[in-house]
Write a protein that holds these residues in place. Structure first.
Motif, short mmCIF file in Angstrom:
data_model
loop_
_atom_site.label_atom_id
_atom_site.label_comp_id
_atom_site.label_asym_id
_atom_site.label_seq_id
_atom_site.Cartn_x
_atom_site.Cartn_y
_atom_site.Cartn_z
N ASP A 446 54.75 -54.45 13.21
CA ASP A 446 55.36 -53.76 12.05
C ASP A 446 55.09 -54.52 10.76
N THR A 454 61.46 -53.86 5.99
CA THR A 454 61.55 -52.91 7.10
C THR A 454 61.16 -53.57 8.41
N THR A 457 63.80 -55.88 9.95
CA THR A 457 64.90 -55.17 10.61
C THR A 457 64.49 -54.67 11.99
N THR A 458 63.31 -54.01 12.08
CA THR A 458 62.88 -53.48 13.38
C THR A 458 62.62 -54.60 14.38
N TRP A 459 62.05 -55.73 13.92
CA TRP A 459 61.76 -56.84 14.83
C TRP A 459 63.06 -57.48 15.33
N ASN A 461 65.85 -55.90 15.84
CA ASN A 461 66.37 -54.99 16.87
C ASN A 461 65.57 -55.12 18.17
N ASP A 462 64.25 -55.27 18.05
CA ASP A 462 63.42 -55.45 19.25
C ASP A 462 63.82 -56.72 20.01
N GLU A 476 67.26 -47.20 11.65
CA GLU A 476 66.21 -47.98 11.02
C GLU A 476 65.53 -47.14 9.95
N SER A 489 67.01 -44.82 16.19
CA SER A 489 66.09 -45.36 17.19
C SER A 489 66.84 -45.78 18.44
N LYS A 491 66.18 -47.85 21.84
CA LYS A 491 65.22 -48.82 22.37
C LYS A 491 65.73 -49.35 23.71
N ALA A 513 62.26 -42.50 18.36
CA ALA A 513 62.78 -42.47 16.99
C ALA A 513 63.03 -41.02 16.58
#
Length: 782
Positions: A446, A454, A457-459, A461-462, A476, A489, A491, A513
């Motif tokens: 990402d 951005t 934030t996604t990393w 959550n991962d 997200e 999202s 996951k 998503a």
């Protein structure tokens, strides 16, 4: 292995060359199988043994250097099984004793005459054949052990007394007894509690072991119950076969045990039950094959022949004949794997298709174990029919391809990332969302595709999914082509099911998503509507209550006193209530989005707005300063722009006229503060960037000068009134806020709503003359 008619290579060691040559000639004459070579001393003989292979050695005792006994000891150290006959002219009990202690095969004393060579030739042949027989027996035993270790059935061996002497690993695992524990038991140990299927004790003579021992014949599918070490009752199917010694007597019994508890007869027809059990046993049978590397001969067990559609004993041939049964598409790979197993002396383990005698294709799994002895090398293999398993795999692959097609073609964005954040998979929906091709996404993170905020934030959550091993649902944001989109999202962790992987550690994240941008916008709009309703409720509950209370009080006074002067107060209160109601309705309408806009002259709009305001302002005048003869045109909804300007102008009139007369300057001023010589009522079509007008206060106590002009990104309305204190500016645009006694408190709130509907921003500051300056920015100029 050497056959009975193969040549026997004999090494004769003697320090008298003439005697050795004479003995060689007589020995070869006595036995045409003998091939005799000579050596004059022990050292020379040991060198010959290193460079060549012999079946037997004949050695003198009294030799220079090493004696015959010392030579024997050296031979036994390197060649413990090689037959060695001591043939000496010096004989004594002491020599014989030493020879036997050193491991001599035979002892023979030299004598006069030629009969001694006949005896020696017989001794040599007997020694060689005895060794060959022992080697063959060991080879058979080793081969049997390898087969027993390979087969998946429970295999045990019992001696003539019924004592367990061997159990393969499968039997150890199933019986739950160690080798030592098992060897302490007899075939009829009372702890087994052996009974027939009806629960009756079985006489010893009828037990499988005893039947095979007494008859010397194999026994198949003898069924009885026993008590397992864990206390449960099991039903066994026992197959037994005798093993014979050299004299033809039964030496021991080998049995295979199969647990058929789940298939016992439960009061069904005995014949039907036996048929079903037989079918089940045949379906799970194991076939065995044996391939001799040197002769290329292949032997198949009866079970394997039956699995391949042959009658027992019908198949016979070499490995090439076996390859004819393998599917043509698999032959090359199978041949390469077998050759590699032979070259590396490793286990062969493969799966391939075979064509049986009826021409049907079936899948087989074969595991081969190389076995070597002195004379040959074999591969013993175990064959399983895995056709049904392969058919299930094929069906699963079809289902998997269908699932992949569904994932790929669904419009919902889906993706998978590894534990380092790199994309492993994206579907069509995700590619459509980002506008990127597969090769532009897969293998990247990402941080390479989206803004850093951005990606952070996604990393995060991962990582939460990977660390906790639990699914999460979170919101997200993704910025695509400059537009911020909101996603819900979901996951979940993905685990690697490989044999060498950690089953408790996720290796990837799979995500779905859902675009909820429109939903969040609707929620925000609903929240704004709720806020407006709250404002209206506040007006109804508070702002209308005050004039209503005044009207009610005045009405009560008028009734009780008869003084009609109170009616004027009632009329004033009602007028105020009407104005509040009108402003509330107007405020509600102004909060709606703008539907259509058009170019509007700011000069004309100010003039029209002032005309409406000046009707309520006595002695008011409107004037514009003519500077660069340039009008300013903006894009707006004209009626609502007029309302905005009216409210700002009226606000300046109502609040700015509070200045004292001494502080007023009746001349018209620019924003710069320079006085204008005269005010006039005609409209001058000059630039809106310097439009100015002045208004005289209605009560004559003072006047206010109002300036309207264009600025970068918008326009302003400024006056030279008392201004707005800094601590009140934050609440200035709230509905119901007013510092005037007769104000509704909605004028500036309406201004704020109209500006918001256009996408503009409105702010208040201090003007150059110390009054209020309202700036509207974010305006589009036409």
């Amino acid at each position: 292995m050497t056959s009975t008619r193969d040549a026997i290579r004999l090494l004769h060691v003697d320090d008298e060359p003439d005697f050795a040559e004479t003995a060689a000639a007589f020995l070869e004459k006595e036995n045409d199988r003998l091939r005799v070579e000579t050596a004059s001393n022990a050292e020379n003989a040991l060198e010959r043994l290193e460079s060549s292979t012999f079946d037997c050695i004949v050695s003198d005792y009294d030799m220079p250097g090493r004696s015959g006994i010392e030579f024997l000891e050296a031979v036994r150290e390197e060649y413990p099984e090689l037959p060695l006959i001591l043939f000496t002219g010096k004989g004594s009990e002491e020599v014989a004793s030493d020879a036997i202690s050193a491991g001599v095969t035979d002892y023979l004393q030299k004598e006069a005459g030629t009969d001694q060579y006949t005896l020696l030739a017989n001794r040599v042949q007997n020694a060689v054949e005895a060794r060959q027989s022992a080697t063959e027996a060991e080879r058979r035993r080793h081969r049997l052990e390898q087969i027993l270790k390979t087969v998946p059935s429970c295999v045990v061996q019992l001696d003539r007394d019924g004592q367990f002497v061997f159990a393969n690993q499968r039997a150890i695992d199933v019986l739950g007894l160690s080798q030592s524990e098992l060897k302490d038991r007899l075939y009829n140990d009372p702890e087994w509690e052996i009974r027939d299927l009806d629960g009756h004790p079985i006489p010893d003579a009828e037990l499988p072991f005893r039947q095979v021992l007494e008859t010397g014949q194999p026994l198949s599918d003898a069924r009885h119950t026993i008590h397992w070490p864990d206390g449960t009752e099991k039903v066994l199917s026992v197959n037994g076969a005798p093993l014979f010694d050299d004299d033809g007597a039964v030496e021991s019994v080998v049995c295979t045990l199969t647990d058929i508890t789940d298939k016992r007869d439960r009061k069904r027809d005995l014949q039907e039950t036996e048929r079903r059990l037989q079918l089940a046993l045949e379906a799970s049978e194991t076939g065995v094959l044996e391939w001799d590397y040197e002769t290329d001969e292949v032997v198949l067990s009866d079970t394997l022949e039956r699995l391949l559609g042959f009658e027992p004993g019908e198949f016979g041939g070499t490995l090439s004949a076996v390859f004819e049964l393998i599917h043509p598409e698999d032959r090359t790979e199978v041949r390469e794997q077998i050759e590699r197993a032979v070259e590396t002396d490793s286990v062969y383990d493969g799966e391939f298709r075979m064509i049986d005698a009826d021409g049907d294709v079936q899948w087989g799994s074969v595991r081969g174990q190389p076995i070597e002895d002195d004379d040959s090398t074999l591969m013993v293999g175990v064959h399983h029919d895995i056709t049904e398993h392969k058919e299930r795999e094929r069906d699963l692959r079809v289902i998997e391809r269908r699932l992949e097609a569904i994932l790929e073609n669904t419009t919902t964005p889906m993706f998978m990332k590894d534990d380092e954040g790199q994309y492993l998979f994206v579907n069509h929906g995700y590619r459509e969302l980002t506008g990127l091709a597969d090769e532009e996404i897969v293998g990247r993170t990402d941080f390479e595709l989206f803004p850093e905020e951005t990606a952070e934030t996604t990393w995060a959550n991962d990582r939460a999914v990977l660390q906790a091993g639990q699914p999460i649902e979170t919101e997200e944001q993704l910025i695509i082509d400059g537009e911020t989109l909101q996603f819900l999202s979901t996951k979940v962790p993905i685990y690697d099911t490989g044999e060498r992987s950690d089953p408790d550690t996720p290796v990837a994240v799979f995500g779905v998503a859902s675009n909820i941008t429109d939903i969040r916008k609707q929620e925000q709009e609903l929240q704004r509507e709720r806020d407006r309703l709250a404002e209206f409720a506040s007006v109804v509950s508070h702002d209308l209550r005050s004039p209503l209370s005044v009207a009610q009080g005045r009405l009560q006074l008028a009734r009780t006193t008869g003084d009609e002067s109170h009616l004027e107060g009632i009329e004033t209160a009602l007028d105020r209530m009407e104005r509040i109601i009108d402003d509330v309705l107007l405020l509600a309408r102004q909060g709606q989005d703008i539907q259509e806009t058009a170019p509007v002259s700011l000069h004309d709009a100010v003039a029209d707005a002032w005309e409406m305001v000046s009707q309520d302002a006595e002695d008011g005048t409107l004037a514009f300063t003519d500077t660069d003869k340039r009008d300013v045109t903006i894009t707006a909804d004209r009626p609502r722009l007029l309302q905005l300007l009216e409210n700002l102008l009226r606000n300046s009139v109502e609040h700015g006229a509070t200045r004292s007369p001494t502080g007023a300057d009746n001349g018209v001023k620019h924003e710069s503060g320079e006085p204008r010589s005269q005010a006039h009522t005609n409209v001058d079509h000059g630039t809106a960037g310097s439009q100015t007008k002045s208004v005289d206060a209605a009560d004559g106590d003072g006047s206010v000068n109002i300036t309207v002009g264009a600025i970068k990104g918008g326009f302003y309305v400024a006056d030279d009134g008392p201004g707005v204190p800094e601590d009140e500016r934050e609440t200035l645009f709230e509905a119901g806020y007013s510092t005037a006694d007769n104000g509704s408190g909605f004028g500036l709130a309406i201004v704020d709503r109209i500006a918001e509907a256009h996408g503009w921003a409105v702010d208040v500051a201090e003007s150059a003359d110390g009054g209020a300056r309202f700036e509207i920015t974010g305006v589009e100029f036409a």
